[in-house]
Scaffold this active site. Structure first.
Site, short mmCIF file in Angstrom:
data_model
loop_
_atom_site.label_atom_id
_atom_site.label_comp_id
_atom_site.label_asym_id
_atom_site.label_seq_id
_atom_site.Cartn_x
_atom_site.Cartn_y
_atom_site.Cartn_z
N CYS A 215 1.09 2.97 12.81
CA CYS A 215 2.49 3.55 12.29
C CYS A 215 2.86 4.90 12.92
CB CYS A 215 2.10 4.24 10.99
SG CYS A 215 1.26 3.09 9.85
N ALA B 187 -2.07 -6.61 0.06
CA ALA B 187 -2.62 -7.90 0.48
C ALA B 187 -2.50 -8.45 1.98
CB ALA B 187 -1.63 -9.16 -0.12
N HIS B 188 -1.80 -7.71 2.56
CA HIS B 188 -1.55 -8.26 4.07
C HIS B 188 -2.48 -7.57 5.05
CE1 HIS B 188 0.12 -4.54 6.32
NE2 HIS B 188 0.33 -4.21 5.25
N GLY C 148 0.65 -1.20 0.10
CA GLY C 148 -0.06 0.00 -0.11
C GLY C 148 0.99 1.11 0.06
N THR C 149 2.18 1.37 0.88
CA THR C 149 2.77 2.53 0.89
C THR C 149 3.37 2.77 -0.65
OG1 THR C 149 3.17 2.14 3.17
CG2 THR C 149 4.86 3.41 2.01
N GLN D 249 -7.96 -0.70 2.78
CA GLN D 249 -8.71 -1.08 4.15
C GLN D 249 -10.08 -1.63 3.24
OE1 GLN D 249 -8.12 -1.65 7.09
NE2 GLN D 249 -6.25 -0.81 7.26
N ASN E 69 -8.59 3.72 7.78
CA ASN E 69 -7.97 2.59 8.63
C ASN E 69 -8.06 2.69 10.18
OD1 ASN E 69 -5.91 4.97 7.67
ND2 ASN E 69 -4.57 3.88 9.17
N THR F 199 12.81 -7.69 -9.99
CA THR F 199 12.31 -8.90 -10.38
C THR F 199 10.80 -9.15 -9.48
OG1 THR F 199 14.43 -9.70 -10.49
CG2 THR F 199 12.77 -11.64 -9.96
#
Ligand SMILES: *Cc1c(COP(=O)(O)O)cnc(C)c1O
Length: 389
Positions: free
Chosen positions: A326, A201-202, A71-72, A180, A152, A238
């Site tokens: 954060c 994803a997380h 996301g960042t 979110q 969030n 990669t």
């Protein structure tokens, strides 16, 4: 008692189905997706199949998706990539006052270091931005408006199509941070009418370190990284094939479970909010009751600070957050809550409970049984006890 995790907006455990889908790409199918030999081709097939699945999930073309590290990076690429690509004609940005730091600080970088104009779109008491406020700020020099789909900290879900209409009226591009929201509520880039959209994803039971940025066909974005020609030169490096497979699988699982998870979590969160507000005096729910992510409860306990509450709950094996993860460690009130107009001392007493698939009513009842005494003890130790309201 096993630890109780109520911090799902910070991150989630990887779903077993997702792990299983990823494993081959950490093992036998380990090739570099850019290699021309069979090892590379097998990896490439998995990468492109994942891209197709994710694109279908948010209703875009596979070619409109760029894989990122999360996301960042997606937020940085959206704000800075659009800013740099358009600076000759448009050098003004508008971002929501309650955005994630990944958006806010990218915009502030362009403002302070690159001479861009920057306006923060205000939010009201519940965390919503109005089209009227946006109309006042947007000009034909505005390159990008960035407003998150779901917050969030509070869970507030913004009316993105309405804001996008105002931006587009001036020829301005619209980005939304949907980190979110995706997997929890329906996310369709055409219905949202956005030009760029970030996801990761997380936060949805996928692995850390993989995300994507949707960029509508034909829009130029200057890359942040230089190197190979991966991801059409938009994001060299990669490719994280196992991560991409994991993101696609996490979305598939979330899509399958969305209705049931939504109903279950809405019931549990409402039960928890009502219980806290009725049993513990001098508490307020921050953010809206409607139009919100149903798994998020941000509650201020007047007369206490968030940090000691978190530590006391941690000693009871209960994990929650204050403000956003954060900024933990700092005693600054959350910028989201202060933007909503909360007094600093109320914002400092905010705790975010974010529920998830592992949450049960029994676990919440246990949290409720220890939370009241913790708040009472901390309040009795505090020099300035709150005046009753
Ligand atoms: C977590 C989060 C991010 C950052 O995503 P990462 O994948 O952790 O870099 C950005 N925006 C919002 C709204 C988030 O909740």
């Amino acid at each position: 008692m096993t630890p109780i995790y109520l911090d799902h907006n910070a991150t989630t455990p990887v779903d077993p189905e997702v792990i299983e889908a990823m494993l081959p790409y950490l093992g036998e199918t380990f090739g570099n997706a850019s290699s021309v030999h069979q090892f590379g081709r097998s990896a490439k097939v998995a990468l492109e199949r994942s891209r197709e699945q994710i694109a279908a999930f948010i209703n875009c073309e596979p070619s409109e998706l760029t894989f990122t590290s999360g996301g960042t990076e997606s937020d940085n690429l959206a704000v800075m990539g659009i800013g740099y690509a358009n600076r000759e004609r448009r050098n003004h940005l508008i971002v929501g006052a309650a955005e994630h730091h990944a958006v806010l600080e990218s915009a502030e970088f362009l403002h302070h270091k690159e001479g861009f104009g920057l306006d923060l779109l205000p939010v009201d008491r519940e965390g919503f931005s109005s089209t009227a406020a946006l109309e006042k700020l947007v000009t034909d020099r505005t390159a990008l408006v960035s407003v998150m789909l779901a917050n969030n900290e509070t869970g507030a879900i913004q009316d993105i199509p309405a804001l996008a209409r105002v931006a587009h009226h001036r020829g301005t591009l619209m980005h939304t941070d949907a980190v979110q929201a995706v997997g929890k509520v329906k996310v369709d880039v055409k219905e949202l009418d956005v030009d760029l959209l970030s996801l990761t994803a997380h936060k949805i039971y996928g692995p850390k370190g993989i995300g994507a940025l949707f960029v509508r066909q034909g829009i130029r974005v200057r890359p942040l990284l230089y190197g190979g020609s991966h991801e059409k030169k938009r994001r060299p490096g990669t490719e994280n094939v196992a991560g991409a497979v994991g993101l696609a699988k996490a979305l598939e699982v979330a899509g399958r479970r969305m209705h049931d998870d939504h109903e279950t979590l809405r019931g549990l969160t409402n039960y928890f909010i009502d219980a806290v507000l009725s049993r513990i005096p001098d508490t307020v729910l921050n953010g809206p009751r409607e139009n919100r992510l149903v798994q998020t409860a941000n509650i201020s306990f007047k007369g206490v600070q968030g940090e000691p509450v978190i530590l006391s709950l941690d000693m009871e094996n209960i994990a929650v957050a204050s403000g956003s993860a954060c900024t933990s460690g700092s005693t600054e009130p959350s910028h989201v809550l202060t933007a909503m107009g909360l007094a600093p001392e109320v914002a400092l007493g905010a705790i975010r409970f974010s529920l998830g698939r592992s949450t049960t009513k029994e676990k919440l009842d246990h949290v409720l049984s220890v939370l009241g005494p913790i708040i009472e003890r901390l309040r009795s130790m505090s020099p300035s006890r709150p005046s009753r309201v």
